[in-house]
Design a protein around this motif. Structure first.
Motif, mmCIF file in Angstrom:
data_model
loop_
_atom_site.group_PDB
_atom_site.id
_atom_site.type_symbol
_atom_site.label_atom_id
_atom_site.label_comp_id
_atom_site.label_asym_id
_atom_site.label_seq_id
_atom_site.Cartn_x
_atom_site.Cartn_y
_atom_site.Cartn_z
ATOM 1 N N ALA A 194 -4.603 -1.245 0.814
ATOM 2 C CA ALA A 194 -5.533 -1.732 1.703
ATOM 3 C C ALA A 194 -6.152 -3.171 1.181
ATOM 4 O O ALA A 194 -5.959 -4.158 2.131
ATOM 5 C CB ALA A 194 -7.139 -0.818 1.777
ATOM 6 N N ASN A 195 -6.136 -3.537 0.032
ATOM 7 C CA ASN A 195 -6.367 -4.725 -0.598
ATOM 8 C C ASN A 195 -5.071 -5.994 -0.451
ATOM 9 O O ASN A 195 -5.332 -6.995 -0.258
ATOM 10 C CB ASN A 195 -6.769 -4.748 -1.981
ATOM 11 N N TYR A 219 -3.259 -5.531 1.911
ATOM 12 C CA TYR A 219 -2.992 -5.780 3.430
ATOM 13 C C TYR A 219 -4.088 -7.138 3.658
ATOM 14 O O TYR A 219 -3.770 -7.824 4.490
ATOM 15 C CB TYR A 219 -3.859 -4.818 4.315
ATOM 16 N N GLU A 220 -5.117 -6.992 2.793
ATOM 17 C CA GLU A 220 -6.082 -8.309 3.146
ATOM 18 C C GLU A 220 -5.886 -9.260 2.388
ATOM 19 O O GLU A 220 -6.594 -10.576 2.238
ATOM 20 C CB GLU A 220 -7.663 -7.783 2.616
ATOM 21 N N HIS A 221 -4.596 -9.403 1.801
ATOM 22 C CA HIS A 221 -4.015 -10.920 1.205
ATOM 23 C C HIS A 221 -4.858 -10.960 -0.278
ATOM 24 O O HIS A 221 -4.851 -12.070 -0.569
ATOM 25 C CB HIS A 221 -3.973 -12.033 1.903
ATOM 26 N N HIS A 222 -5.206 -9.991 -0.866
ATOM 27 C CA HIS A 222 -5.943 -10.008 -2.230
ATOM 28 C C HIS A 222 -4.672 -10.208 -3.124
ATOM 29 O O HIS A 222 -4.079 -9.441 -3.474
ATOM 30 C CB HIS A 222 -6.682 -9.025 -2.807
ATOM 31 N N ALA A 230 -4.171 -7.497 -5.746
ATOM 32 C CA ALA A 230 -3.834 -6.275 -5.541
ATOM 33 C C ALA A 230 -2.250 -5.821 -6.021
ATOM 34 O O ALA A 230 -2.085 -4.882 -6.036
ATOM 35 C CB ALA A 230 -4.091 -6.004 -3.915
#
Length: 400
Positions: free
Chosen positions: A14-15, A17-20, A23
């Motif tokens: 999930a992180n 995917y958020e481009h963190h 992660a």
């Protein structure tokens, strides 16, 4: 045990995917640990052979997780350090821009021909630019601490006519009170005296602002802009209808005396301007808004006159009333006709006792009518007392 890796991987993806950025390290670290656990579990169930690698696979997985999470933490610290360095550089650039802007503003204020100044709550100069030297002949050090009203012009002719009345000073004091107490921007024409005692017409704009906890007035005074076609003027006639707002009345008053100096001497033009302004204000206050002499005195004593006036302006009984002004100028005379929609007043009784009582009590109102009688050749009220006609001759009346 089954839910833990599911939740860990779900959070990592999930992180990601958020481009963190962190992660990626998190996912690799937990994947290494889970891979070690998987090999150890498979060895324990006899699915894969037992050897030194499978026996230590769980410890190796935890070790890899710790190392990778440490690398992720180091990457995070480096990223924060880079961001901090960029913010510091941005702040330094912003500081340089602010200094440039402040310098440009200072140069703009200092080089403008308009007098730019600030006043404290007592209307004393806090700062003033060097245009005051060009316009009035005063240096900044000579003005700091002096009141704005100390610079107003007082003509010898008006001193001879009404030595105890300084309507212009009272008018400016009223404008200052409106800025400080009502928080309103004001604009008006005023006559100032230069260091040599010469008359200088200035357009003044004042607006309130707060410096710390203290109220301060920011102001600008510019040389009165002349009418570019005034030299071609032979005569003019204008008619205005305005509501019950003092500022609008004052602006109209300034407009209908604008070309008076073409035919009248400066002292007469100044006197006419002050008187017409007072008559317009009287038409609004005492005529349309039905403010009595006693009510105004009490409100001014309590220092809440503008609040009282604002309530009257909103009152359904008075808010729709209008003031009508008719103005006619030629080379021989000027005529002003000012009428309101109020009930009128006993102008004969007012003429008999108004100025005397106002002077005795030191009141800031009630003397405009007496001054008007001294300034104009004809002052004529209608029977009802809600319309006044003012006539000033520039030549003897017989020639008109």
């Amino acid at each position: 045990a089954f839910l833990v890796p599911v939740l860990v991987l779900a959070a990592a993806f999930a992180n990601l995917y958020e481009h963190h950025r962190s992660a990626r390290f998190y996912l690799i670290a937990w994947s290494a640990m889970l891979l070690g656990v998987a090999f150890f579990s498979l060895k324990s169930f006899g699915i894969i052979p037992e050897n030194i690698l499978t026996n230590s696979s769980m410890q190796a997985g935890f070790l890899a997780q710790v190392i990778l999470l440490s690398l992720g933490l180091a990457d995070r610290v480096n990223l924060l350090r880079r961001n901090l360095s960029e913010r510091v550089e941005e702040l330094e650039r912003a500081e340089i821009e602010v200094k440039k802007s402040a310098e440009q503003y200072r140069l703009l204020v200092e080089n403008t021909s308009d007098i730019v100044f600030s006043l404290d709550a007592d209307a004393r100069f806090i700062s003033v630019n060097r245009a005051a030297l060009d316009q009035l002949g005063y240096r900044e050090s000579e003005l700091i601490g002096r009141r704005l009203t100390d610079l107003l012009y007082r003509s010898v002719e008006l001193e001879e006519i009404l030595p105890e009345i300084d309507i212009q000073r009272e008018f400016v004091e009223r404008e200052l009170e409106e800025v400080l107490n009502a928080g309103q921007n004001v604009a008006f024409m005023a006559e100032f005296a230069t260091r040599l005692g010469e008359l200088r017409h200035l357009e003044v704009r004042l607006e309130p602002f707060t410096q710390g906890a203290a109220p301060v007035i920011f102001g600008k005074a510019a040389a009165a802009s002349g009418d570019s076609i005034a030299r071609f003027l032979e005569s003019e006639r204008q008619e205005f209808v305005i509501g019950n707002f003092i500022n609008i009345g004052e602006l109209i008053g300034q407009r209908i005396v604008k070309n008076l100096s073409k035919y009248a001497d400066p002292a007469a033009a100044l006197g006419v301007e002050i008187c017409v302004r007072e008559m317009i204000i009287n038409a609004i206050e005492h005529g349309n808004l039905n403010v009595t002499y006693e009510e105004k005195t009490r409100a001014q004593t309590r220092a809440d006159y503008f609040s009282f006036l604002n309530e009257r302006q909103k009152d359904p009984r008075y808010r729709d009333r209008k003031v009508r002004l008719v103005y006619s100028l030629n080379r021989r005379r000027v005529i002003y006709r000012i009428s309101d929609e109020g009930p009128g007043f006993d102008h004969r009784r007012m003429l008999a006792r108004g100025a005397e009582e106002a002077n005795a009590a030191g009141l800031a109102h009630g003397r405009g009518l007496t001054m008007t009688l001294n300034m104009f050749d004809i002052v004529r009220y209608n029977e009802r007392g809600n319309e006044v006609t003012l006539v000033k001759f520039f030549q003897p009346a017989a020639s008109s």
